[in-house]
Design a protein around this motif. Sequence first.
Motif, PDB file in Angstrom:
ATOM      1  N   PHE A 124       0.820  -1.212   0.000  1.00 15.73           N
ATOM      2  CA  PHE A 124       0.000   0.000   0.000  1.00 15.73           C
ATOM      3  C   PHE A 124       0.857   1.267   0.000  1.00 15.73           C
ATOM      4  CE2 PHE A 124      -3.391  -2.794   1.433  1.00 15.73           C
ATOM      5  CZ  PHE A 124      -4.549  -2.192   0.942  1.00 15.73           C
ATOM      6  N   GLU A 125       0.448   2.248  -0.819  1.00 18.19           N
ATOM      7  CA  GLU A 125       0.979   3.609  -0.680  1.00 18.19           C
ATOM      8  C   GLU A 125       0.330   4.231   0.555  1.00 18.19           C
ATOM      9  OE1 GLU A 125       3.236   5.293  -2.000  1.00 18.19           O
ATOM     10  OE2 GLU A 125       3.647   4.559  -4.032  1.00 18.19           O
ATOM     11  N   THR A 126       1.135   4.639   1.527  1.00 15.54           N
ATOM     12  CA  THR A 126       0.576   5.149   2.782  1.00 15.54           C
ATOM     13  C   THR A 126       0.416   6.669   2.789  1.00 15.54           C
ATOM     14  OG1 THR A 126       2.800   5.157   3.743  1.00 15.54           O
ATOM     15  CG2 THR A 126       1.451   3.200   4.119  1.00 15.54           C
ATOM     16  N   GLU A 127       1.019   7.345   1.833  1.00 11.66           N
ATOM     17  CA  GLU A 127       0.833   8.798   1.719  1.00 11.66           C
ATOM     18  C   GLU A 127      -0.332   9.070   0.775  1.00 11.66           C
ATOM     19  OE1 GLU A 127       2.431  11.102   3.454  1.00 11.66           O
ATOM     20  OE2 GLU A 127       3.536   9.499   4.488  1.00 11.66           O
ATOM     21  N   ILE A 128      -1.353   9.735   1.284  1.00 15.53           N
ATOM     22  CA  ILE A 128      -2.559  10.000   0.489  1.00 15.53           C
ATOM     23  C   ILE A 128      -2.642  11.492   0.198  1.00 15.53           C
ATOM     24  CG2 ILE A 128      -5.085   9.906   0.467  1.00 15.53           C
ATOM     25  CD1 ILE A 128      -4.867   7.420   2.250  1.00 15.53           C
ATOM     26  N   GLY A 129      -2.665  11.832  -1.079  1.00 13.22           N
ATOM     27  CA  GLY A 129      -2.697  13.229  -1.488  1.00 13.22           C
ATOM     28  C   GLY A 129      -4.101  13.796  -1.496  1.00 13.22           C
ATOM     29  N   ALA A 130      -4.190  15.121  -1.475  1.00 13.26           N
ATOM     30  CA  ALA A 130      -5.491  15.794  -1.443  1.00 13.26           C
ATOM     31  C   ALA A 130      -6.301  15.524  -2.700  1.00 13.26           C
ATOM     32  CB  ALA A 130      -5.290  17.297  -1.257  1.00 13.26           C
ATOM     33  N   ASP A 131      -5.618  15.277  -3.831  1.00  9.53           N
ATOM     34  CA  ASP A 131      -6.315  15.068  -5.097  1.00  9.53           C
ATOM     35  C   ASP A 131      -6.568  13.599  -5.409  1.00  9.53           C
ATOM     36  OD1 ASP A 131      -6.328  17.818  -5.546  1.00  9.53           O
ATOM     37  OD2 ASP A 131      -4.351  17.770  -6.504  1.00  9.53           O
ATOM     38  N   ASP A 132      -6.146  12.698  -4.522  1.00 11.90           N
ATOM     39  CA  ASP A 132      -6.348  11.271  -4.775  1.00 11.90           C
ATOM     40  C   ASP A 132      -7.829  10.915  -4.656  1.00 11.90           C
ATOM     41  OD1 ASP A 132      -3.674  10.914  -5.152  1.00 11.90           O
ATOM     42  OD2 ASP A 132      -3.275  10.117  -3.147  1.00 11.90           O
ATOM     43  N   ASP A 133      -8.283  10.022  -5.527  1.00 10.14           N
ATOM     44  CA  ASP A 133      -9.673   9.557  -5.484  1.00 10.14           C
ATOM     45  C   ASP A 133      -9.865   8.707  -4.232  1.00 10.14           C
ATOM     46  OD1 ASP A 133     -12.163   8.412  -5.835  1.00 10.14           O
ATOM     47  OD2 ASP A 133     -11.878   8.058  -7.986  1.00 10.14           O
ATOM     48  N   PRO A 134     -10.758   9.103  -3.306  1.00 10.34           N
ATOM     49  CA  PRO A 134     -10.888   8.371  -2.044  1.00 10.34           C
ATOM     50  C   PRO A 134     -11.440   6.959  -2.193  1.00 10.34           C
ATOM     51  CG  PRO A 134     -12.608  10.033  -2.220  1.00 10.34           C
ATOM     52  CD  PRO A 134     -11.661  10.282  -3.357  1.00 10.34           C
ATOM     53  N   LYS A 135     -12.063   6.629  -3.332  1.00 12.75           N
ATOM     54  CA  LYS A 135     -12.614   5.270  -3.479  1.00 12.75           C
ATOM     55  C   LYS A 135     -11.598   4.290  -4.064  1.00 12.75           C
ATOM     56  CE  LYS A 135     -15.076   5.871  -7.920  1.00 12.75           C
ATOM     57  NZ  LYS A 135     -15.054   7.342  -8.047  1.00 12.75           N
ATOM     58  N   LEU A 136     -10.365   4.764  -4.302  1.00 11.61           N
ATOM     59  CA  LEU A 136      -9.308   3.908  -4.836  1.00 11.61           C
ATOM     60  C   LEU A 136      -8.119   3.868  -3.880  1.00 11.61           C
ATOM     61  CD1 LEU A 136      -9.253   5.132  -8.550  1.00 11.61           C
ATOM     62  CD2 LEU A 136     -10.430   3.114  -7.643  1.00 11.61           C
TER      63      LEU A 136
ATOM     64  N   ASN B   2     -11.722   0.185  -3.620  1.00 10.75           N
ATOM     65  CA  ASN B   2     -11.742  -0.270  -2.221  1.00 10.75           C
ATOM     66  C   ASN B   2     -12.719  -1.409  -1.976  1.00 10.75           C
ATOM     67  OD1 ASN B   2      -9.910   1.782  -1.633  1.00 10.75           O
ATOM     68  ND2 ASN B   2     -11.508   3.241  -1.098  1.00 10.75           N
ATOM     69  N   ASP B   3     -13.797  -1.471  -2.755  1.00  9.40           N
ATOM     70  CA  ASP B   3     -14.799  -2.515  -2.543  1.00  9.40           C
ATOM     71  C   ASP B   3     -14.226  -3.916  -2.734  1.00  9.40           C
ATOM     72  OD1 ASP B   3     -16.702  -0.693  -1.851  1.00  9.40           O
ATOM     73  OD2 ASP B   3     -17.825  -0.786  -3.735  1.00  9.40           O
ATOM     74  N   PHE B   4     -13.139  -4.039  -3.514  1.00 13.19           N
ATOM     75  CA  PHE B   4     -12.512  -5.348  -3.696  1.00 13.19           C
ATOM     76  C   PHE B   4     -11.947  -5.884  -2.378  1.00 13.19           C
ATOM     77  CE2 PHE B   4     -12.448  -4.356  -8.245  1.00 13.19           C
ATOM     78  CZ  PHE B   4     -12.749  -5.607  -8.778  1.00 13.19           C
ATOM     79  N   PHE B   5     -11.675  -4.985  -1.427  1.00 12.29           N
ATOM     80  CA  PHE B   5     -11.043  -5.383  -0.168  1.00 12.29           C
ATOM     81  C   PHE B   5     -12.053  -5.689   0.938  1.00 12.29           C
ATOM     82  CE2 PHE B   5      -7.383  -2.545  -1.695  1.00 12.29           C
ATOM     83  CZ  PHE B   5      -6.698  -3.630  -2.231  1.00 12.29           C
ATOM     84  N   LEU B   6     -13.351  -5.477   0.671  1.00 10.59           N
ATOM     85  CA  LEU B   6     -14.359  -5.593   1.722  1.00 10.59           C
ATOM     86  C   LEU B   6     -15.166  -6.886   1.577  1.00 10.59           C
ATOM     87  CD1 LEU B   6     -15.754  -1.933   1.722  1.00 10.59           C
ATOM     88  CD2 LEU B   6     -13.835  -2.882   3.015  1.00 10.59           C
ATOM     89  N   VAL B   7     -15.310  -7.607   2.692  1.00  9.09           N
ATOM     90  CA  VAL B   7     -16.126  -8.820   2.727  1.00  9.09           C
ATOM     91  C   VAL B   7     -17.227  -8.585   3.754  1.00  9.09           C
ATOM     92  CG1 VAL B   7     -16.094 -11.326   2.924  1.00  9.09           C
ATOM     93  CG2 VAL B   7     -13.981 -10.108   2.336  1.00  9.09           C
TER      94      VAL B   7
END
Length: 414
Positions: free
Chosen positions: A286-298, A317-322
Amino acid sequence: MLLRIRSRDGLERVAIDNPNAATISDLRSSIESQLRVPVQSQTLSTNQNLLLAKTPSDAARFTDMLNPHAPLSSLNLAHGSIVYLAYEGERNVPGRPAAFSPAGSFGKKMTMDDLIAKQMRVGRQENPNCELVSFDRDAANGFQQYVNETLAFAIKRGGFMYGVVTEESTVEVNFIYEPPQEGSEEVLTLLRDPEEEKLVDAIAMGLGMRKVGFIFTQTVSQDKKDYTMSNREVLQAAELHAEGGIKEWVTALVKLEVNEDGGADVHFEAFQMSDTCVKLFKEGWFETEIGADDDPKLSKMKKDVVVGVKDTKEVDNDFFLVVVKIVDHQGPLSSSFPVENRITSVTLRALKNHLDRARNLPFVKRISDFHLLLLISKYFDINSDVPTITEYVLQQKPIPEGYQLIIESLANAS
């Protein structure tokens, strides 16, 4: 004679020959030969709090089984007794598969199957490792009521869920511990207090419970976003799931949803982070640094992963949820005592008010509240008093007069 050995790997058994004459040294040798833990790595104790030790120096404080020549009978150990074991390093646990050795090392030929196996594939996990999660009604209501009525779902809030995992892989949540934290509309920062968490874990262990999951809220502003969980939430949930150390670990989400009448209802959802998600986190994908312009659903990856037939560094993100089913139950504890680490500090005055309100109940019933136990445990010894008090609460037996007097004196000192 069979002794039960509890360690971080669970409960195992060791056979002891000639139990009437056996010593601690003999027990250590049996553990080495039968459980494959070297004698020099072992720390043994009859005190369950050994398993709460975070460092070797913490474990070294447990000295009741330090003398190798002491007979086991002097410690009142008999057939079926439990001994607690802490050890350093790793081992191959009997009955579990040996560590996997990846194919394709330098100098070896790699087949097409080897190449495919080395790819990290991300797909939907159909079935959770947890059959369902059941919430104690009062604990769940106490959490949602605070974020709804006091915080108005304007800032994020979180807590650790404690309870039991049944043989049917059902998680029962019996109380929620809220650590020190700071919340904003998008970010929840846990300001974890290791000493307080040691107390929490000691109380839970004495009550026959353990940490089983994480619960957090989404804010009103997030409800307008097109995702189930944001990339920040997935990253935090994956980290805590990996730390939790059990396959049944549950992540719960609380949010406001607009109902058919245009009003707002509090809604609970429960998930597990997929096995692949936890694996990716543990291995540092995982990339742990999240930028202000990053899409929050990815969620962004450091290297390409395979989703379907496509190589990508961005995963929905839905791929990671059970999804995990939710039910409720009435647990063994009450949840009427003020909760720790909220806007209003919990003082001994709250203890007095609580005891006065419940004066008609047996004393053990009056203190059968996790949040109360956390407050008073700060005035008791974690290695002796806390396990003793929680044992009485677990068994719902009368609290010894000495402890009752101390607790009442704390209340009256407010």
